[in-house]
Motif scaffolding. Structure first.
Motif, PDB file in Angstrom:
ATOM      1  N   ASN A   9       0.660  -1.139  -0.113  1.00  0.00           N
ATOM      2  CA  ASN A   9      -0.168  -0.234   0.065  1.00  0.00           C
ATOM      3  C   ASN A   9       0.909   1.339  -0.149  1.00  0.00           C
ATOM      4  O   ASN A   9       0.479   2.343   0.297  1.00  0.00           O
ATOM      5  CB  ASN A   9      -0.863  -0.022   1.158  1.00  0.00           C
ATOM      6  N   ILE A  10       2.273   1.156  -0.259  1.00  0.00           N
ATOM      7  CA  ILE A  10       3.005   2.173  -0.200  1.00  0.00           C
ATOM      8  C   ILE A  10       3.806   2.414  -1.689  1.00  0.00           C
ATOM      9  O   ILE A  10       3.999   1.636  -2.440  1.00  0.00           O
ATOM     10  CB  ILE A  10       4.237   1.972   0.813  1.00  0.00           C
ATOM     11  N   ILE A  11       3.588   3.682  -1.871  1.00  0.00           N
ATOM     12  CA  ILE A  11       4.417   4.347  -3.490  1.00  0.00           C
ATOM     13  C   ILE A  11       5.560   5.031  -2.913  1.00  0.00           C
ATOM     14  O   ILE A  11       5.354   5.980  -2.203  1.00  0.00           O
ATOM     15  CB  ILE A  11       3.256   5.065  -4.058  1.00  0.00           C
ATOM     16  N   ARG A  28      -2.196  15.117  -6.685  1.00  0.00           N
ATOM     17  CA  ARG A  28      -2.720  14.133  -7.593  1.00  0.00           C
ATOM     18  C   ARG A  28      -2.639  12.821  -6.581  1.00  0.00           C
ATOM     19  O   ARG A  28      -3.924  11.837  -6.918  1.00  0.00           O
ATOM     20  CB  ARG A  28      -1.643  13.661  -8.606  1.00  0.00           C
ATOM     21  N   ALA A  29      -1.792  12.547  -5.684  1.00  0.00           N
ATOM     22  CA  ALA A  29      -1.997  11.295  -4.870  1.00  0.00           C
ATOM     23  C   ALA A  29      -3.094  11.311  -3.993  1.00  0.00           C
ATOM     24  O   ALA A  29      -3.792  10.373  -3.815  1.00  0.00           O
ATOM     25  CB  ALA A  29      -0.661  11.050  -4.080  1.00  0.00           C
ATOM     26  N   GLU A  30      -3.644  12.612  -3.472  1.00  0.00           N
ATOM     27  CA  GLU A  30      -4.581  12.518  -2.590  1.00  0.00           C
ATOM     28  C   GLU A  30      -6.027  12.236  -3.368  1.00  0.00           C
ATOM     29  O   GLU A  30      -7.066  11.780  -2.979  1.00  0.00           O
ATOM     30  CB  GLU A  30      -4.640  14.068  -1.923  1.00  0.00           C
ATOM     31  N   LYS A  31      -5.926  12.828  -4.715  1.00  0.00           N
ATOM     32  CA  LYS A  31      -7.199  12.394  -5.348  1.00  0.00           C
ATOM     33  C   LYS A  31      -7.380  11.102  -5.577  1.00  0.00           C
ATOM     34  O   LYS A  31      -8.443  10.360  -5.846  1.00  0.00           O
ATOM     35  CB  LYS A  31      -7.084  13.080  -6.745  1.00  0.00           C
ATOM     36  N   ALA A  32      -6.065  10.434  -5.534  1.00  0.00           N
ATOM     37  CA  ALA A  32      -5.769   8.817  -5.865  1.00  0.00           C
ATOM     38  C   ALA A  32      -6.350   8.074  -4.578  1.00  0.00           C
ATOM     39  O   ALA A  32      -6.362   6.778  -4.639  1.00  0.00           O
ATOM     40  CB  ALA A  32      -4.780   8.473  -6.589  1.00  0.00           C
ATOM     41  N   GLY A  33      -6.598   8.732  -3.433  1.00  0.00           N
ATOM     42  CA  GLY A  33      -6.726   8.063  -2.018  1.00  0.00           C
ATOM     43  C   GLY A  33      -5.466   7.816  -1.298  1.00  0.00           C
ATOM     44  O   GLY A  33      -5.412   6.983  -0.531  1.00  0.00           O
ATOM     45  N   TYR A  34      -4.398   8.728  -1.681  1.00  0.00           N
ATOM     46  CA  TYR A  34      -3.315   8.476  -1.003  1.00  0.00           C
ATOM     47  C   TYR A  34      -2.935   9.574  -0.187  1.00  0.00           C
ATOM     48  O   TYR A  34      -3.274  10.673  -0.436  1.00  0.00           O
ATOM     49  CB  TYR A  34      -1.925   8.094  -1.809  1.00  0.00           C
ATOM     50  N   LYS A  35      -2.033   9.493   0.981  1.00  0.00           N
ATOM     51  CA  LYS A  35      -1.700  10.511   1.977  1.00  0.00           C
ATOM     52  C   LYS A  35      -0.016  10.564   1.703  1.00  0.00           C
ATOM     53  O   LYS A  35       0.317   9.573   1.681  1.00  0.00           O
ATOM     54  CB  LYS A  35      -2.152  10.596   3.171  1.00  0.00           C
ATOM     55  N   ALA A  49       9.883  10.305  -2.354  1.00  0.00           N
ATOM     56  CA  ALA A  49       8.779  10.770  -1.604  1.00  0.00           C
ATOM     57  C   ALA A  49       7.983   9.409  -1.233  1.00  0.00           C
ATOM     58  O   ALA A  49       7.870   8.812  -2.325  1.00  0.00           O
ATOM     59  CB  ALA A  49       8.089  11.817  -2.346  1.00  0.00           C
ATOM     60  N   VAL A  50       7.363   9.688  -0.108  1.00  0.00           N
ATOM     61  CA  VAL A  50       6.405   8.223   0.253  1.00  0.00           C
ATOM     62  C   VAL A  50       5.125   8.665   0.543  1.00  0.00           C
ATOM     63  O   VAL A  50       4.671   9.515   0.890  1.00  0.00           O
ATOM     64  CB  VAL A  50       7.022   7.766   1.625  1.00  0.00           C
ATOM     65  N   PHE A  51       4.092   7.673  -0.175  1.00  0.00           N
ATOM     66  CA  PHE A  51       2.784   7.947  -0.159  1.00  0.00           C
ATOM     67  C   PHE A  51       2.355   6.650   0.409  1.00  0.00           C
ATOM     68  O   PHE A  51       2.564   5.490  -0.004  1.00  0.00           O
ATOM     69  CB  PHE A  51       2.248   8.372  -1.434  1.00  0.00           C
ATOM     70  N   GLU A  52       1.252   6.687   1.199  1.00  0.00           N
ATOM     71  CA  GLU A  52       0.505   5.327   1.696  1.00  0.00           C
ATOM     72  C   GLU A  52      -0.841   5.572   1.502  1.00  0.00           C
ATOM     73  O   GLU A  52      -1.340   6.648   1.640  1.00  0.00           O
ATOM     74  CB  GLU A  52       0.687   5.681   3.384  1.00  0.00           C
ATOM     75  N   LYS A  53      -1.615   4.662   1.105  1.00  0.00           N
ATOM     76  CA  LYS A  53      -2.857   4.307   0.997  1.00  0.00           C
ATOM     77  C   LYS A  53      -3.593   4.838   2.220  1.00  0.00           C
ATOM     78  O   LYS A  53      -3.541   4.075   3.229  1.00  0.00           O
ATOM     79  CB  LYS A  53      -3.303   2.926   0.617  1.00  0.00           C
ATOM     80  N   LYS A  54      -4.747   5.631   2.145  1.00  0.00           N
ATOM     81  CA  LYS A  54      -5.439   6.079   3.460  1.00  0.00           C
ATOM     82  C   LYS A  54      -6.382   4.617   3.884  1.00  0.00           C
ATOM     83  O   LYS A  54      -6.845   4.045   2.988  1.00  0.00           O
ATOM     84  CB  LYS A  54      -6.452   7.165   2.998  1.00  0.00           C
TER      85      LYS A  54
END
Length: 54
Positions: A9-11, A28-35, A49-54
Motif C-alpha cells: 500500500n506504499i508508493i 494527484r496522490a490525494e485524489k487517488a486516495g493516498y496521503k 517521496a513516500v505515499f501511503e494508502k488511506k
C-alpha cells in the motif's frame, strides 16, 4: 526523470526536482486516495517521496 516504485500500500516516487513538482504529486496522490508521508532516504532506492494508502 520521475520513477515510481510500489510495495503493498506504499508508493515511492524518486526524481522530484522542485517543490512545485512535489506539490503537484501530493495533490494527484490525494485524489487517488493516498496521503503524503514524507521525504525519506530508502536504502536500495535513494531519496524518495513516500505515499501511503488511506
Amino acid at each position: 526523470m520521475i520513477k515510481t516504485y510500489k510495495k503493498g500500500n506504499i508508493i515511492f516516487i524518486q526524481g522530484i526536482r522542485t517543490w512545485k513538482e512535489l506539490v503537484s504529486l501530493v495533490k494527484r496522490a490525494e485524489k487517488a486516495g493516498y496521503k503524503y508521508v514524507g521525504y525519506h532516504n530508502i536504502e536500495p532506492i535513494g531519496d524518495v517521496a513516500v505515499f501511503e494508502k488511506k
